[in-house]
Scaffold this motif. Structure first.
Motif, PDB file in Angstrom:
ATOM      1  N   PHE A 172       0.826  -1.205   0.000  1.00 35.30           N
ATOM      2  CA  PHE A 172       0.000   0.000   0.000  1.00 35.30           C
ATOM      3  C   PHE A 172       0.861   1.256   0.000  1.00 35.30           C
ATOM      4  O   PHE A 172       0.514   2.265  -0.625  1.00 35.30           O
ATOM      5  CB  PHE A 172      -0.932  -0.014   1.218  1.00 35.30           C
ATOM      6  CG  PHE A 172      -1.898   1.140   1.247  1.00 35.30           C
ATOM      7  CD1 PHE A 172      -3.015   1.151   0.434  1.00 35.30           C
ATOM      8  CD2 PHE A 172      -1.674   2.229   2.085  1.00 35.30           C
ATOM      9  CE1 PHE A 172      -3.904   2.222   0.449  1.00 35.30           C
ATOM     10  CE2 PHE A 172      -2.557   3.302   2.112  1.00 35.30           C
ATOM     11  CZ  PHE A 172      -3.674   3.291   1.297  1.00 35.30           C
ATOM     12  N   SER A 173       2.005   1.195   0.661  1.00 32.05           N
ATOM     13  CA  SER A 173       2.886   2.363   0.751  1.00 32.05           C
ATOM     14  C   SER A 173       3.522   2.732  -0.592  1.00 32.05           C
ATOM     15  O   SER A 173       4.031   3.843  -0.754  1.00 32.05           O
ATOM     16  CB  SER A 173       3.989   2.116   1.780  1.00 32.05           C
ATOM     17  OG  SER A 173       4.746   0.961   1.434  1.00 32.05           O
ATOM     18  N   ASP A 174       3.479   1.810  -1.569  1.00 32.24           N
ATOM     19  CA  ASP A 174       4.077   2.089  -2.878  1.00 32.24           C
ATOM     20  C   ASP A 174       3.337   3.207  -3.613  1.00 32.24           C
ATOM     21  O   ASP A 174       3.945   3.983  -4.354  1.00 32.24           O
ATOM     22  CB  ASP A 174       4.066   0.838  -3.758  1.00 32.24           C
ATOM     23  CG  ASP A 174       4.924  -0.289  -3.217  1.00 32.24           C
ATOM     24  OD1 ASP A 174       5.830   0.000  -2.401  1.00 32.24           O
ATOM     25  OD2 ASP A 174       4.697  -1.453  -3.600  1.00 32.24           O
ATOM     26  N   GLY A 175       2.025   3.236  -3.465  1.00 30.58           N
ATOM     27  CA  GLY A 175       1.231   4.227  -4.178  1.00 30.58           C
ATOM     28  C   GLY A 175       1.055   3.924  -5.649  1.00 30.58           C
ATOM     29  O   GLY A 175       0.457   4.712  -6.393  1.00 30.58           O
ATOM     30  N   LYS A 176       1.579   2.788  -6.082  1.00 28.09           N
ATOM     31  CA  LYS A 176       1.432   2.415  -7.493  1.00 28.09           C
ATOM     32  C   LYS A 176       1.567   0.910  -7.630  1.00 28.09           C
ATOM     33  O   LYS A 176       2.122   0.232  -6.756  1.00 28.09           O
ATOM     34  CB  LYS A 176       2.468   3.125  -8.362  1.00 28.09           C
ATOM     35  CG  LYS A 176       3.906   2.802  -8.000  1.00 28.09           C
ATOM     36  CD  LYS A 176       4.871   3.611  -8.849  1.00 28.09           C
ATOM     37  CE  LYS A 176       6.325   3.299  -8.468  1.00 28.09           C
ATOM     38  NZ  LYS A 176       7.284   4.074  -9.282  1.00 28.09           N
ATOM     39  N   GLU A 188      -3.656  -7.174 -21.951  1.00 24.62           N
ATOM     40  CA  GLU A 188      -3.359  -5.742 -21.944  1.00 24.62           C
ATOM     41  C   GLU A 188      -2.816  -5.351 -20.576  1.00 24.62           C
ATOM     42  O   GLU A 188      -3.338  -5.786 -19.549  1.00 24.62           O
ATOM     43  CB  GLU A 188      -4.616  -4.934 -22.269  1.00 24.62           C
ATOM     44  CG  GLU A 188      -5.150  -5.209 -23.663  1.00 24.62           C
ATOM     45  CD  GLU A 188      -6.411  -4.406 -23.958  1.00 24.62           C
ATOM     46  OE1 GLU A 188      -6.316  -3.162 -24.024  1.00 24.62           O
ATOM     47  OE2 GLU A 188      -7.483  -5.019 -24.099  1.00 24.62           O
ATOM     48  N   LYS A 189      -1.799  -4.519 -20.575  1.00 22.76           N
ATOM     49  CA  LYS A 189      -1.140  -4.108 -19.330  1.00 22.76           C
ATOM     50  C   LYS A 189      -1.553  -2.685 -18.957  1.00 22.76           C
ATOM     51  O   LYS A 189      -1.783  -1.845 -19.841  1.00 22.76           O
ATOM     52  CB  LYS A 189       0.379  -4.200 -19.494  1.00 22.76           C
ATOM     53  CG  LYS A 189       0.887  -5.618 -19.759  1.00 22.76           C
ATOM     54  CD  LYS A 189       2.391  -5.636 -19.917  1.00 22.76           C
ATOM     55  CE  LYS A 189       2.906  -7.031 -20.234  1.00 22.76           C
ATOM     56  NZ  LYS A 189       2.714  -7.956 -19.104  1.00 22.76           N
ATOM     57  N   PHE A 190      -1.587  -2.430 -17.651  1.00 25.65           N
ATOM     58  CA  PHE A 190      -1.994  -1.120 -17.140  1.00 25.65           C
ATOM     59  C   PHE A 190      -1.069  -0.684 -16.009  1.00 25.65           C
ATOM     60  O   PHE A 190      -0.625  -1.507 -15.206  1.00 25.65           O
ATOM     61  CB  PHE A 190      -3.433  -1.169 -16.619  1.00 25.65           C
ATOM     62  CG  PHE A 190      -4.447  -1.476 -17.677  1.00 25.65           C
ATOM     63  CD1 PHE A 190      -5.123  -0.467 -18.348  1.00 25.65           C
ATOM     64  CD2 PHE A 190      -4.717  -2.787 -18.029  1.00 25.65           C
ATOM     65  CE1 PHE A 190      -6.045  -0.753 -19.336  1.00 25.65           C
ATOM     66  CE2 PHE A 190      -5.638  -3.094 -19.021  1.00 25.65           C
ATOM     67  CZ  PHE A 190      -6.308  -2.067 -19.671  1.00 25.65           C
ATOM     68  N   ASN A 191      -0.792   0.613 -15.982  1.00 25.12           N
ATOM     69  CA  ASN A 191      -0.074   1.213 -14.859  1.00 25.12           C
ATOM     70  C   ASN A 191      -1.093   1.887 -13.942  1.00 25.12           C
ATOM     71  O   ASN A 191      -1.993   2.598 -14.414  1.00 25.12           O
ATOM     72  CB  ASN A 191       0.934   2.256 -15.355  1.00 25.12           C
ATOM     73  CG  ASN A 191       2.055   1.615 -16.164  1.00 25.12           C
ATOM     74  OD1 ASN A 191       2.495   0.521 -15.844  1.00 25.12           O
ATOM     75  ND2 ASN A 191       2.504   2.295 -17.205  1.00 25.12           N
ATOM     76  N   ILE A 192      -0.942   1.666 -12.664  1.00 30.22           N
ATOM     77  CA  ILE A 192      -1.907   2.144 -11.684  1.00 30.22           C
ATOM     78  C   ILE A 192      -1.239   3.078 -10.684  1.00 30.22           C
ATOM     79  O   ILE A 192      -0.135   2.803 -10.216  1.00 30.22           O
ATOM     80  CB  ILE A 192      -2.522   0.959 -10.890  1.00 30.22           C
ATOM     81  CG1 ILE A 192      -2.943  -0.177 -11.815  1.00 30.22           C
ATOM     82  CG2 ILE A 192      -3.646   1.441  -9.989  1.00 30.22           C
ATOM     83  CD1 ILE A 192      -4.088   0.123 -12.741  1.00 30.22           C
ATOM     84  N   GLN A 193      -1.915   4.168 -10.349  1.00 27.06           N
ATOM     85  CA  GLN A 193      -1.507   5.013  -9.229  1.00 27.06           C
ATOM     86  C   GLN A 193      -2.684   5.139  -8.272  1.00 27.06           C
ATOM     87  O   GLN A 193      -3.841   5.224  -8.713  1.00 27.06           O
ATOM     88  CB  GLN A 193      -1.063   6.391  -9.725  1.00 27.06           C
ATOM     89  CG  GLN A 193       0.245   6.351 -10.508  1.00 27.06           C
ATOM     90  CD  GLN A 193       0.667   7.695 -11.058  1.00 27.06           C
ATOM     91  OE1 GLN A 193       0.848   7.862 -12.246  1.00 27.06           O
ATOM     92  NE2 GLN A 193       0.832   8.664 -10.155  1.00 27.06           N
ATOM     93  N   PHE A 194      -2.394   5.110  -6.967  1.00 23.05           N
ATOM     94  CA  PHE A 194      -3.485   5.217  -6.013  1.00 23.05           C
ATOM     95  C   PHE A 194      -3.093   6.097  -4.829  1.00 23.05           C
ATOM     96  O   PHE A 194      -1.909   6.252  -4.508  1.00 23.05           O
ATOM     97  CB  PHE A 194      -3.958   3.826  -5.540  1.00 23.05           C
ATOM     98  CG  PHE A 194      -2.877   2.950  -4.960  1.00 23.05           C
ATOM     99  CD1 PHE A 194      -2.547   3.018  -3.618  1.00 23.05           C
ATOM    100  CD2 PHE A 194      -2.200   2.043  -5.759  1.00 23.05           C
ATOM    101  CE1 PHE A 194      -1.566   2.202  -3.080  1.00 23.05           C
ATOM    102  CE2 PHE A 194      -1.211   1.215  -5.232  1.00 23.05           C
ATOM    103  CZ  PHE A 194      -0.893   1.297  -3.885  1.00 23.05           C
TER     104      PHE A 194
END
Length: 209
Positions: A172-176, A188-194
């Motif tokens: 969770f601390s990664d933020g991504k 299909e690949k996706f990059n995530i930011q949270f």
């Protein structure tokens, strides 16, 4: 209440959050709606949904758009008249819109124990092992948001959260994190930011072309 928060996700992508304190009447008087939006609003049985819908229009007006600049395609995906990409989400006391030069999808979810209870229905629970309950709720909410955001990008019938969308391991601390959609014989690949916004989780997904 006016704009609550802005998150600059990257150089061309920004998310805007409205904390909804107004009642339906106050919001309705503050926005201008086209006929199709009025029809949609009248069809909403929940006052919470009405407030969320109208708060999205408040955000648009704050950014110099109006309801007339927002259209929806046959699949229900929103589009802006100037060609920029938009994604919309609302949850309880917040509405959010994200505007970008890139294709993206967002989701905003309130942190609640219910998400953890239904986690086995939409994710591999091994991702939650060895975490205290509060962190399990946060991580499960991120994973739900990942799947919802990717679904908003693809918007295709038949996509199943547990069967077709897979998130890589993350903290969770990664933020991504990264994720994949396995559908129609394609990967299909996706990059995530949270991000954590008050007691909500905000997720933004981008196709990794």
């Amino acid at each position: 209440m006016p704009l609550h928060k802005i998150i600059h996700i990257n150089e061309t992508t920004t998310a805007y959050f409205w904390y909804i304190t107004e009642d339906v009447t106050s919001l309705f008087r503050a926005v201008s709606l086209k006929d199709t939006s009025l029809f949609r609003l009248e069809g909403m049985k929940s006052e919470e949904h009405q407030r969320g819908f109208l708060a999205v229009r408040m955000l648009l007006q704050h950014l110099g758009y109006t309801d007339y600049d927002l259209t929806y395609d046959e699949a229900g995906k929103p589009h802006l008249s100037d060609g920029k990409h938009i994604s919309i989400s609302h949850s309880h006391e917040f509405s959010c819109i994200c505007i970008s030069d890139e294709l993206m999808g967002i989701d905003l979810e309130k942190l609640k124990e219910k998400t953890l209870k239904i986690a086995p229905r939409f994710m591999e629970v091994k991702h939650l092992e060895n975490l205290p309950t509060s962190e399990q709720i946060e991580k499960a909410t991120v994973i739900w948001g990942v799947k919802e955001s990717i679904f908003k990008i693809k918007n295709e019938k038949g996509i199943s959260f547990p069967e077709h969308i897979f998130e890589d391991e993350f903290s969770f601390s990664d933020g991504k994190c990264s994720a994949e959609l396995h559908f129609n014989n394609q990967i299909e690949k996706f990059n995530i930011q949270f991000y954590k916004v008050e007691d909500y989780i905000f997720v933004c997904a981008f196709p990794n072309n």
